[in-house]
Design a protein around this motif. Structure first.
Motif, PDB file in Angstrom:
ATOM      1  N   ASP A 131       0.821  -1.211   0.000  1.00 41.17           N
ATOM      2  CA  ASP A 131       0.000   0.000   0.000  1.00 41.17           C
ATOM      3  C   ASP A 131       0.859   1.267   0.000  1.00 41.17           C
ATOM      4  OD1 ASP A 131      -2.423   1.333  -0.032  1.00 41.17           O
ATOM      5  OD2 ASP A 131      -2.578   1.419   2.143  1.00 41.17           O
ATOM      6  N   LYS A 132       2.057   1.192   0.603  1.00 47.28           N
ATOM      7  CA  LYS A 132       2.938   2.360   0.673  1.00 47.28           C
ATOM      8  C   LYS A 132       3.899   2.445  -0.513  1.00 47.28           C
ATOM      9  CE  LYS A 132       2.947   2.506   5.741  1.00 47.28           C
ATOM     10  NZ  LYS A 132       3.797   2.409   6.968  1.00 47.28           N
ATOM     11  N   SER A 133       3.741   1.567  -1.489  1.00 53.07           N
ATOM     12  CA  SER A 133       4.688   1.528  -2.608  1.00 53.07           C
ATOM     13  C   SER A 133       4.561   2.736  -3.533  1.00 53.07           C
ATOM     14  CB  SER A 133       4.486   0.240  -3.421  1.00 53.07           C
ATOM     15  OG  SER A 133       3.177   0.193  -3.967  1.00 53.07           O
ATOM     16  N   GLY A 134       3.416   3.421  -3.527  1.00 49.57           N
ATOM     17  CA  GLY A 134       3.227   4.574  -4.396  1.00 49.57           C
ATOM     18  C   GLY A 134       2.808   4.228  -5.811  1.00 49.57           C
ATOM     19  N   LEU A 135       2.563   2.962  -6.108  1.00 52.36           N
ATOM     20  CA  LEU A 135       2.126   2.540  -7.432  1.00 52.36           C
ATOM     21  C   LEU A 135       0.618   2.724  -7.575  1.00 52.36           C
ATOM     22  CD1 LEU A 135       4.159  -0.796  -7.705  1.00 52.36           C
ATOM     23  CD2 LEU A 135       4.646   1.338  -8.905  1.00 52.36           C
ATOM     24  N   PRO A 136       0.106   2.763  -8.810  1.00 50.38           N
ATOM     25  CA  PRO A 136      -1.354   2.776  -8.993  1.00 50.38           C
ATOM     26  C   PRO A 136      -2.002   1.535  -8.390  1.00 50.38           C
ATOM     27  CG  PRO A 136      -0.233   3.403 -11.017  1.00 50.38           C
ATOM     28  CD  PRO A 136       0.827   2.935 -10.081  1.00 50.38           C
ATOM     29  N   GLY A 137      -3.290   1.640  -8.088  1.00 46.38           N
ATOM     30  CA  GLY A 137      -3.982   0.551  -7.400  1.00 46.38           C
ATOM     31  C   GLY A 137      -3.977  -0.765  -8.153  1.00 46.38           C
ATOM     32  N   LYS A 138      -4.074  -0.729  -9.484  1.00 42.79           N
ATOM     33  CA  LYS A 138      -4.105  -1.966 -10.251  1.00 42.79           C
ATOM     34  C   LYS A 138      -2.782  -2.720 -10.141  1.00 42.79           C
ATOM     35  CE  LYS A 138      -3.148   0.780 -14.405  1.00 42.79           C
ATOM     36  NZ  LYS A 138      -3.658   1.145 -15.749  1.00 42.79           N
ATOM     37  N   PHE A 139      -1.655  -1.988 -10.037  1.00 44.25           N
ATOM     38  CA  PHE A 139      -0.363  -2.635  -9.874  1.00 44.25           C
ATOM     39  C   PHE A 139      -0.197  -3.183  -8.455  1.00 44.25           C
ATOM     40  CE2 PHE A 139       0.414   0.410 -13.350  1.00 44.25           C
ATOM     41  CZ  PHE A 139       0.825  -0.486 -14.331  1.00 44.25           C
ATOM     42  N   LYS A 140      -0.803  -2.530  -7.488  1.00 41.02           N
ATOM     43  CA  LYS A 140      -0.781  -3.050  -6.118  1.00 41.02           C
ATOM     44  C   LYS A 140      -1.541  -4.374  -6.042  1.00 41.02           C
ATOM     45  CE  LYS A 140      -0.450   1.480  -3.901  1.00 41.02           C
ATOM     46  NZ  LYS A 140      -1.109   2.459  -2.995  1.00 41.02           N
ATOM     47  N   ALA A 141      -2.679  -4.454  -6.735  1.00 40.95           N
ATOM     48  CA  ALA A 141      -3.431  -5.711  -6.770  1.00 40.95           C
ATOM     49  C   ALA A 141      -2.610  -6.816  -7.431  1.00 40.95           C
ATOM     50  CB  ALA A 141      -4.752  -5.507  -7.508  1.00 40.95           C
ATOM     51  N   TRP A 142      -1.860  -6.472  -8.481  1.00 42.04           N
ATOM     52  CA  TRP A 142      -1.015  -7.468  -9.148  1.00 42.04           C
ATOM     53  C   TRP A 142       0.103  -7.932  -8.221  1.00 42.04           C
ATOM     54  CZ3 TRP A 142       4.084  -8.009 -10.447  1.00 42.04           C
ATOM     55  CH2 TRP A 142       4.393  -9.004 -11.383  1.00 42.04           C
ATOM     56  N   LEU A 143       0.694  -7.026  -7.463  1.00 41.26           N
ATOM     57  CA  LEU A 143       1.754  -7.392  -6.526  1.00 41.26           C
ATOM     58  C   LEU A 143       1.246  -8.361  -5.466  1.00 41.26           C
ATOM     59  CD1 LEU A 143       3.649  -4.019  -5.932  1.00 41.26           C
ATOM     60  CD2 LEU A 143       4.506  -6.055  -7.078  1.00 41.26           C
ATOM     61  N   PHE A 144       0.049  -8.100  -4.968  1.00 44.35           N
ATOM     62  CA  PHE A 144      -0.501  -9.038  -3.982  1.00 44.35           C
ATOM     63  C   PHE A 144      -0.755 -10.402  -4.602  1.00 44.35           C
ATOM     64  CE2 PHE A 144      -4.449 -11.112  -2.712  1.00 44.35           C
ATOM     65  CZ  PHE A 144      -4.079 -11.553  -1.448  1.00 44.35           C
ATOM     66  N   GLN A 145      -1.357 -10.426  -5.788  1.00 44.54           N
ATOM     67  CA  GLN A 145      -1.755 -11.683  -6.398  1.00 44.54           C
ATOM     68  C   GLN A 145      -0.552 -12.556  -6.744  1.00 44.54           C
ATOM     69  OE1 GLN A 145      -5.006 -12.657  -6.870  1.00 44.54           O
ATOM     70  NE2 GLN A 145      -4.146 -14.623  -7.446  1.00 44.54           N
ATOM     71  N   ASN A 146       0.510 -11.941  -7.229  1.00 41.52           N
ATOM     72  CA  ASN A 146       1.653 -12.712  -7.715  1.00 41.52           C
ATOM     73  C   ASN A 146       2.875 -12.650  -6.813  1.00 41.52           C
ATOM     74  OD1 ASN A 146       0.755 -13.431 -10.707  1.00 41.52           O
ATOM     75  ND2 ASN A 146       0.212 -11.296 -10.375  1.00 41.52           N
ATOM     76  N   GLY A 147       2.826 -11.854  -5.763  1.00 42.17           N
ATOM     77  CA  GLY A 147       3.958 -11.761  -4.859  1.00 42.17           C
ATOM     78  C   GLY A 147       3.677 -12.231  -3.449  1.00 42.17           C
ATOM     79  N   LEU A 148       2.617 -11.716  -2.842  1.00 47.27           N
ATOM     80  CA  LEU A 148       2.337 -12.026  -1.439  1.00 47.27           C
ATOM     81  C   LEU A 148       1.526 -13.304  -1.278  1.00 47.27           C
ATOM     82  CD1 LEU A 148       2.556 -11.213   1.506  1.00 47.27           C
ATOM     83  CD2 LEU A 148       0.576  -9.730   1.200  1.00 47.27           C
ATOM     84  N   ARG A 178     -10.448  -3.633  -2.567  1.00 46.95           N
ATOM     85  CA  ARG A 178     -11.503  -2.656  -2.896  1.00 46.95           C
ATOM     86  C   ARG A 178     -10.920  -1.239  -2.963  1.00 46.95           C
ATOM     87  NH1 ARG A 178     -14.204  -5.553   1.315  1.00 46.95           N
ATOM     88  NH2 ARG A 178     -15.626  -7.129   0.483  1.00 46.95           N
ATOM     89  N   LYS A 179     -10.053  -0.934  -2.036  1.00 46.72           N
ATOM     90  CA  LYS A 179      -9.426   0.386  -2.030  1.00 46.72           C
ATOM     91  C   LYS A 179      -8.573   0.585  -3.273  1.00 46.72           C
ATOM     92  CE  LYS A 179      -6.047   3.077   0.596  1.00 46.72           C
ATOM     93  NZ  LYS A 179      -5.172   3.063   1.808  1.00 46.72           N
ATOM     94  N   TRP A 180      -7.808  -0.427  -3.661  1.00 46.13           N
ATOM     95  CA  TRP A 180      -6.911  -0.301  -4.811  1.00 46.13           C
ATOM     96  C   TRP A 180      -7.676  -0.255  -6.136  1.00 46.13           C
ATOM     97  CZ3 TRP A 180      -3.467  -4.765  -2.600  1.00 46.13           C
ATOM     98  CH2 TRP A 180      -2.746  -4.265  -1.509  1.00 46.13           C
ATOM     99  N   LEU A 181      -8.803  -0.941  -6.229  1.00 47.88           N
ATOM    100  CA  LEU A 181      -9.584  -0.960  -7.466  1.00 47.88           C
ATOM    101  C   LEU A 181     -10.594   0.172  -7.542  1.00 47.88           C
ATOM    102  CD1 LEU A 181     -10.214  -4.799  -7.831  1.00 47.88           C
ATOM    103  CD2 LEU A 181      -8.513  -3.409  -9.022  1.00 47.88           C
ATOM    104  N   GLY A 182     -10.750   0.954  -6.488  1.00 46.08           N
ATOM    105  CA  GLY A 182     -11.635   2.113  -6.521  1.00 46.08           C
ATOM    106  C   GLY A 182     -13.106   1.789  -6.424  1.00 46.08           C
ATOM    107  N   VAL A 183     -13.468   0.751  -5.671  1.00 42.57           N
ATOM    108  CA  VAL A 183     -14.875   0.397  -5.470  1.00 42.57           C
ATOM    109  C   VAL A 183     -15.227   0.634  -4.008  1.00 42.57           C
ATOM    110  CG1 VAL A 183     -14.988  -1.246  -7.365  1.00 42.57           C
ATOM    111  CG2 VAL A 183     -14.233  -2.027  -5.130  1.00 42.57           C
ATOM    112  N   PRO A 184     -16.498   0.847  -3.682  1.00 38.72           N
ATOM    113  CA  PRO A 184     -16.892   1.150  -2.296  1.00 38.72           C
ATOM    114  C   PRO A 184     -16.727  -0.048  -1.373  1.00 38.72           C
ATOM    115  CG  PRO A 184     -18.825   0.933  -3.695  1.00 38.72           C
ATOM    116  CD  PRO A 184     -17.641   0.917  -4.611  1.00 38.72           C
ATOM    117  N   PRO A 185     -16.706   0.162  -0.058  1.00 41.81           N
ATOM    118  CA  PRO A 185     -16.557  -0.949   0.893  1.00 41.81           C
ATOM    119  C   PRO A 185     -17.684  -1.968   0.830  1.00 41.81           C
ATOM    120  CG  PRO A 185     -16.095   1.151   1.965  1.00 41.81           C
ATOM    121  CD  PRO A 185     -16.667   1.470   0.615  1.00 41.81           C
TER     122      PRO A 185
END
Length: 413
Positions: A131-148, A178-185
């Motif tokens: 979340d603190k990486s400063g990348l756009p939300g879609k890249f943060k979702a990719w990092l989680f899916q393929n890294g964490l 949800r936060k990274w993709l820009g959708v409501p809670p």
């Protein structure tokens, strides 16, 4: 060869512990250059260590007691009353120094409570770093899916963790997605992880991956080539809400039923257009893959049942359209606002008059043009007043007008 001689020397000292299924387990287990000794009493353990010490000294080898651990249990409780030594050095106890082996920490409790806390901390810290990486939300979702996520799968399969605990971890993950993709809670998990939705995202559910991993573990133990492993009766505990052994038995039953039914056409596809695998003719590896696919299918059916029960976000279940499967390449090429609009439009989360009234942002749910209920479908395509006034084609007409002006100017030249 030398390691086998040392192992055989210790095997002669004791028969080994007796499992709950009635078979005797091997007292010595070797993996690479590591040895694990298991005995009923500390006296038998000393005999085994003496035999190992004699064989290792004869072969001019040295053990590393400081990197080893000992655990002596008396009346169900660990104790340090009996010390174990090898080659003149004391073996530390797990009560003082826990040890990590194959990704799992072992302490005096022999329980996974501390390991579960470590997984939670690992997930929390990993999400914070992404979340603190400063990348756009879609890249943060990719990092989680393929890294964490791949880093979490091995401990999830190894530890005895209840399904409810994994569901709590997935709620934490979904909140960040949800936060990274820009959708409501209020956006449902079905929209994030569904594989049969009208709009499918390339995201995998942690709960689904956990169930698949546990089912694979059950099949691996049950179909092991080692007769002693098959008959040991190892139980894979997953809590009360979901049982891995029952899920595997149900998946095998469904696969046998599919063999009886035979090949059937699904939707508009013709016979022979899809590859079919027979449970009866499959080998152990193929059967393991088929069981995992059936567990995924059962999880997707559960999502479909919950989606049908949702009046607003489950309206897509009544659509007679072909679904769209988004890939990571599609997401990378799309703007963040476009991804957000696409998700909210499919699951009816756009600020239509009816939704604004439901959320307490408006006094009435009626359309300001015609007075009917302003649902998403009505607002986007079926308002008679908007059709009459040309509101739906206004943007299209403006583009055509610009093109017509350009063509007219070129014609006059």
């Amino acid at each position: 060869m030398g390691m086998n001689l040392i192992i055989n020397a210790a095997k002669r000292e004791t028969r080994g512990p007796k499992a709950a299924s009635g078979i005797y387990l091997p007292p010595v287990k070797g993996f690479m250059d590591d040895l694990t000794l298991t005995a009923k009493t500390h006296i038998q353990a000393r005999w085994m260590l003496s035999a190992l010490e004699e064989a290792a000294t004869w072969s001019r080898m040295r053990f590393k007691p400081r990197k080893s651990r000992a655990l002596v249990i008396r009346k169900g409780q660990p104790t340090k009353k009996f010390n174990l030594t090898v080659q003149g050095e004391d073996i530390p106890s797990t009560m003082d120094s826990p040890i990590k082996c194959l990704g799992k920490w072992y302490d005096a409790t022999l329980q996974d409570g501390n390991n579960i806390k470590r997984i939670k901390n690992q997930l929390t810290e990993g999400l914070k770093q992404i979340d603190k990486s400063g990348l756009p939300g879609k890249f943060k979702a990719w990092l989680f899916q393929n890294g964490l996520l791949p880093r979490l799968m091995w401990p999830l399969m190894l530890f005895e963790m209840a399904t409810t605990v994994v569901e709590g971890l997935e709620r934490t993950i979904s909140r960040h997605l949800r936060k990274w993709l820009g959708v409501p809670p209020s956006f449902s998990n079905i929209g994030l992880y569904g594989r049969s939705n009208q709009l499918q995202l390339p995201l995998r559910s942690l709960v689904e991956e956990y169930k698949v991993a546990k089912a694979r573990l059950v099949m691996t133990l049950k179909d092991s080539r080692e007769d002693m492993v098959r008959r040991a009766g190892v139980e894979t505990r997953t809590g009360r809400k979901w049982s891995a052994s029952q899920a595997v038995a149900q998946a095998e039953s469904r696969l046998r039923h599919k063999d009886i039914v035979g090949t059937t056409a699904v939707g508009t596809q013709g016979l022979g257009s899809a590859e079919t695998r027979s449970w009866k003719k499959a080998d152990s590896r193929t059967r393991r893959e088929m069981v995992q696919a059936e567990v995924c299918l059962a999880e997707e059916e559960d999502r479909g049942i919950r989606a049908v029960a949702m009046g607003c976000q489950g309206a897509w279940t009544k659509w007679q359209t072909t679904g769209k499967k988004m890939t990571w390449a599609d997401i990378w090429r799309s703007e963040p606002l476009r991804i957000s609009f696409l998700l909210r439009s499919v699951y009816d989360l756009l600020p239509s008059p009816a939704n604004l009234h439901r959320w307490g942002k408006r006094d009435n749910p009626t359309c300001p043009l015609c007075g009917k209920i302003g649902t998403l479908e009505h607002t986007l395509s079926s308002c008679q007043t908007a059709l009459t006034q040309g509101r739906y084609r206004w943007r299209h007409d403006k583009v055509l007008q610009e093109l017509a002006d350009i063509v007219e100017r070129e014609r006059r030249k």
